[in-house]
Enzyme design. Structure first.
Site, PDB file in Angstrom:
ATOM      1  N   ASN A  97      92.457  49.533  38.897  1.00 12.02           N
ATOM      2  CA  ASN A  97      93.281  48.325  38.837  1.00 12.02           C
ATOM      3  C   ASN A  97      92.414  47.137  39.250  1.00 12.02           C
ATOM      4  OD1 ASN A  97      95.156  46.301  39.085  1.00 12.02           O
ATOM      5  ND2 ASN A  97      96.248  47.198  40.837  1.00 12.02           N
ATOM      6  N   LYS A 133      93.200  44.076  39.163  1.00 13.64           N
ATOM      7  CA  LYS A 133      94.021  42.971  39.698  1.00 13.64           C
ATOM      8  C   LYS A 133      93.616  41.652  39.029  1.00 13.64           C
ATOM      9  CE  LYS A 133      94.664  45.724  43.808  1.00 13.64           C
ATOM     10  NZ  LYS A 133      94.930  45.790  45.243  1.00 13.64           N
ATOM     11  N   HIS A 178     103.754  47.718  41.469  1.00  8.04           N
ATOM     12  CA  HIS A 178     102.677  47.622  42.462  1.00  8.04           C
ATOM     13  C   HIS A 178     103.174  46.803  43.650  1.00  8.04           C
ATOM     14  CE1 HIS A 178      98.892  46.590  44.369  1.00  8.04           C
ATOM     15  NE2 HIS A 178      98.361  47.607  43.717  1.00  8.04           N
ATOM     16  N   GLU A 229     101.893  44.539  45.311  1.00  7.64           N
ATOM     17  CA  GLU A 229     101.650  43.087  45.202  1.00  7.64           C
ATOM     18  C   GLU A 229     102.719  42.437  44.335  1.00  7.64           C
ATOM     19  OE1 GLU A 229      97.553  43.526  44.053  1.00  7.64           O
ATOM     20  OE2 GLU A 229      97.124  44.250  46.072  1.00  7.64           O
ATOM     21  N   GLU A 237     100.896  54.185  47.218  1.00 11.98           N
ATOM     22  CA  GLU A 237      99.955  53.208  47.749  1.00 11.98           C
ATOM     23  C   GLU A 237     100.557  52.570  49.002  1.00 11.98           C
ATOM     24  OE1 GLU A 237      97.014  51.755  44.486  1.00 11.98           O
ATOM     25  OE2 GLU A 237      98.700  50.380  44.630  1.00 11.98           O
ATOM     26  N   GLY A 261      93.233  47.301  50.135  1.00  8.58           N
ATOM     27  CA  GLY A 261      92.255  46.232  50.344  1.00  8.58           C
ATOM     28  C   GLY A 261      91.848  46.044  51.794  1.00  8.58           C
ATOM     29  N   SER A 293      92.185  51.665  49.460  1.00  5.63           N
ATOM     30  CA  SER A 293      90.838  51.806  50.027  1.00  5.63           C
ATOM     31  C   SER A 293      90.150  53.120  49.635  1.00  5.63           C
ATOM     32  CB  SER A 293      90.873  51.622  51.550  1.00  5.63           C
ATOM     33  OG  SER A 293      91.333  50.312  51.872  1.00  5.63           O
TER      34      SER A 293
HETATM   35  P1  13P Z   1      92.056  48.899  47.027  1.00  4.30           P
HETATM   36  O1  13P Z   1      91.397  50.115  46.420  1.00  4.30           O
HETATM   37  O2  13P Z   1      91.236  47.662  46.904  1.00  4.30           O
HETATM   38  O3  13P Z   1      92.536  49.178  48.417  1.00  4.30           O
HETATM   39  O4  13P Z   1      93.380  48.601  46.145  1.00  4.30           O
HETATM   40  C1  13P Z   1      94.267  49.633  45.903  1.00  4.30           C
HETATM   41  C2  13P Z   1      95.252  49.172  44.902  1.00  4.30           C
HETATM   42  O5  13P Z   1      96.079  48.320  45.190  1.00  4.30           O
HETATM   43  C3  13P Z   1      95.181  49.748  43.554  1.00  4.30           C
HETATM   44  O6  13P Z   1      96.311  49.451  42.808  1.00  4.30           O
END
Ligand code: 13P
Length: 251
Positions: free
Chosen positions: A9, A11, A94, A96, A164, A170, A210
């Site tokens: 992803n 983003k 997701h 976010e 997640e 992140g 992560s």
């Molecule tokens: P990270 O791998 O940067 O923690 O992000 C995970 C994520 O949100 C994947 O959709």
């Protein structure tokens, strides 16, 4: 045994030319991935070009979001009908989207129905916040997200779920493989109560938050962790293809 899925992803990162370059690099370095399904989720604008580049390769393409309707007065939105010419996967719910853009389980549920109708393969994301975990509410939150997101959905085949935890995204602090296994197991239980355990035994349930080349093997050693959804570590071709290589060697 569920299929193993490794998904990137990106983003809101990469211009179209940067995305093209990353796809080309991935295609150069990707190991033979017969035993693993590889999917990349670039930003919307990069999807048409990425679709041309990945054509005939072992890389699958998806969108990071979709609207539930096929068309209409929804300024700024993109529908599954528009995406289906270019890609075959879509990320739904997701954290976010949920936290920054107010997406509810009910909306995720509508999007899931819309994506299925247009033949897109959804990855439905769920996950608790750190305050939920600290208050002992993880199980409740996850079960409710699953129950509500899958309301009136008739079949689980072809759907992927990703756990997640918001606090692991992140942050560089991944969940422990044991914690990921515990939550993925309860996701499978909750799905089994809706769709039956035979169907759900084949549902890939991923972990995201992560994930890197250093911890992917530990996650994949768990029976209910059937792959990973990767953010930061998927933004460079070395990191992502190394994760794929490790996943392929383990399966
Ligand atoms: P990270 O791998 O940067 O923690 O992000 C995970 C994520 O949100 C994947 O959709």
């Amino acid at each position: 045994m569920a299929e193993i899925v490794v998904a990137a992803n990106w983003k809101m990162n990469k211009t179209v030319s940067e995305s093209d370059n990353l796809i080309k690099e991935i295609l150069e370095k990707i190991p033979p991935v017969n035993s693993v399904t590889c999917v990349v989720f670039p930003p919307f604008l990069s999807i048409p070009s990425a679709a041309g580049l990945i054509d005939g390769s072992s890389v699958n393409l998806g969108a990071q979001n979709v609207h539930s309707a096929k068309n209409g007065a929804f300024t700024g939105e993109v529908s599954a009908l528009m995406l289906q010419d270019y890609c075959s996967y879509v990320l739904l719910g997701h954290s976010e989207r949920r936290l920054l853009f107010g997406e509810t389980d009910a909306f995720v549920n509508e999007k899931l129905a819309g994506a299925i109708e247009c033949g897109l393969r959804p990855i439905v994301c769920v996950g608790e916040q750190s305050s939920d975990r600290e208050s002992g509410l993880t199980e409740n939150v996850i079960r409710n997200q699953i129950k509500n997101s899958f309301k009136d959905i008739r079949a689980i085949n072809n759907i992927i779920v990703a756990y997640e935890p918001v606090w692991a995204i992140g942050t560089g602090t991944a969940a422990s493989p044991d914690d990921a296994e515990d939550v993925n197991k309860l996701i499978r239980e909750e799905l089994a109560s809706i769709f039956g355990s035979e169907q759900v035994s084949k549902t890939p349930i991923l972990y995201g938050g992560s994930v890197t080349e250093d911890n992917i093997a530990d996650f994949l050693s768990k029976p209910n962790v059937n792959g990973a959804l990767i953010g930061g570590a998927s933004l460079n071709s070395e990191g992502f293809t190394e994760i794929l290589r490790i996943a392929c060697n383990l399966t």
